[in-house]
Design an enzyme around this catalytic site. Sequence first.
Site, short mmCIF file in Angstrom:
data_model
loop_
_atom_site.label_atom_id
_atom_site.label_comp_id
_atom_site.label_asym_id
_atom_site.label_seq_id
_atom_site.Cartn_x
_atom_site.Cartn_y
_atom_site.Cartn_z
N TRP A 124 0.83 -1.21 0.00
CA TRP A 124 0.00 0.00 0.00
C TRP A 124 0.87 1.26 0.00
O TRP A 124 0.57 2.23 -0.69
CB TRP A 124 -0.88 -0.05 1.24
CG TRP A 124 -2.09 0.83 1.27
CD1 TRP A 124 -2.21 2.08 0.76
CD2 TRP A 124 -3.35 0.51 1.87
NE1 TRP A 124 -3.45 2.58 1.03
CE2 TRP A 124 -4.18 1.64 1.69
CE3 TRP A 124 -3.84 -0.59 2.56
CZ2 TRP A 124 -5.48 1.68 2.19
CZ3 TRP A 124 -5.14 -0.55 3.04
CH2 TRP A 124 -5.95 0.56 2.85
N ILE A 125 1.95 1.24 0.79
CA ILE A 125 2.76 2.45 0.96
C ILE A 125 3.52 2.81 -0.31
O ILE A 125 4.06 3.93 -0.42
CB ILE A 125 3.74 2.26 2.15
CG1 ILE A 125 4.19 3.62 2.72
CG2 ILE A 125 4.95 1.42 1.74
CD1 ILE A 125 3.09 4.40 3.37
N ARG A 126 3.54 1.91 -1.27
CA ARG A 126 4.19 2.23 -2.55
C ARG A 126 3.45 3.36 -3.26
O ARG A 126 4.02 4.02 -4.13
CB ARG A 126 4.24 0.99 -3.45
CG ARG A 126 5.19 -0.08 -2.94
CD ARG A 126 5.06 -1.35 -3.77
NE ARG A 126 5.45 -1.12 -5.15
CZ ARG A 126 6.68 -1.20 -5.62
NH1 ARG A 126 7.68 -1.50 -4.79
NH2 ARG A 126 6.95 -0.99 -6.88
N ARG A 232 -5.26 -1.62 -7.64
CA ARG A 232 -5.46 -2.61 -6.59
C ARG A 232 -6.79 -3.36 -6.71
O ARG A 232 -7.01 -4.32 -5.96
CB ARG A 232 -5.34 -1.95 -5.22
CG ARG A 232 -3.95 -1.35 -4.98
CD ARG A 232 -2.83 -2.37 -5.17
NE ARG A 232 -1.51 -1.78 -4.95
CZ ARG A 232 -0.38 -2.47 -4.99
NH1 ARG A 232 -0.40 -3.75 -5.26
NH2 ARG A 232 0.78 -1.87 -4.78
#
Length: 312
Positions: A124-126, A232
């Site tokens: 997610w943090i990408r 996603r």
Amino acid sequence: MIEPKPGGVITEAYLRVKPEEGYELRDVMGGDLRREVRVLDHGFVALVDAMPRMVAVEPGSGEAPTADGAIVQAARVSYGVGTKKVSEDRGLIRYLMRHRHTTPFEMVEFKFHCSMPIFIARQWIRHRTANVNEYSGRYSIMPDRFYHPTVDAVRKQSKTNRQGGEESIDAATAQQFLDYLTRAEEHYKEYVSLTEQGVTRELARAGLPVNLYTEWYWKCDLHNILHFLNLRLDAHAQLEIREYARAMLALIEPIVPVAVEAFRDYMLEGMHLTRLEIDAIRNGSPEIETTNSREQREWQDKRARLGISDDR
């Protein structure tokens, strides 16, 4: 327009902005402080704020307040409301989405409170365009919550997709994997014990497995949220993060319904064709002119979605 009092000081009274005549202010979240969707076994996505939060609507119209107007307002650089018909606003938003004029969508923002396994958080943090503040294992003991998939959700590695797989593995191997997770989670008791003996929390956490749940606040503008969702929600994304994306989409859709409709039509459920693929359609060829096997597989997937058969 807000004018300061004599002396240049703007007081609280001067900051109270009334809606335009004939309109009333309504909360796009309906007065809710939090809207939450549970995800996986211990996770959640909660919408805790939106910008704009208050929007002008016609009294007695029966219309649910939405933030779509902020997109239209930014595109027209207009400060008025009700200057265009709803159908024209919808047409403009769809035009902006269709032609990838993204800046107006950045005028809407959402803030979420999320809980997810650490291995999902690392994916997610990408998406680096958000503002994120994560629960700190340096300051606090990590909570005793671990992700355990069901037996059916334990998947076999794909032979063509190095990132993952969709097919379930046999039940015996799946159970072996779940037992392995349980053994890894037994480190949690030792982690707590070591911190009680004085080992610093920032080091003690190093032995915890990545199926441990973490939490963060995640604030992002609508353009970049839709980009996140487009990636996603794709069938090639990991199943677990797709569940979080579905929850996020469900939370924002009532607040920006026209924008989400356009997103579904032009991005999520749309299709991008390359020059090679367009040439193949024109020539009636079942293959594209490339020796790259992955490109060929992607083209065959698109042909299937388009309903193009070899005997066409």
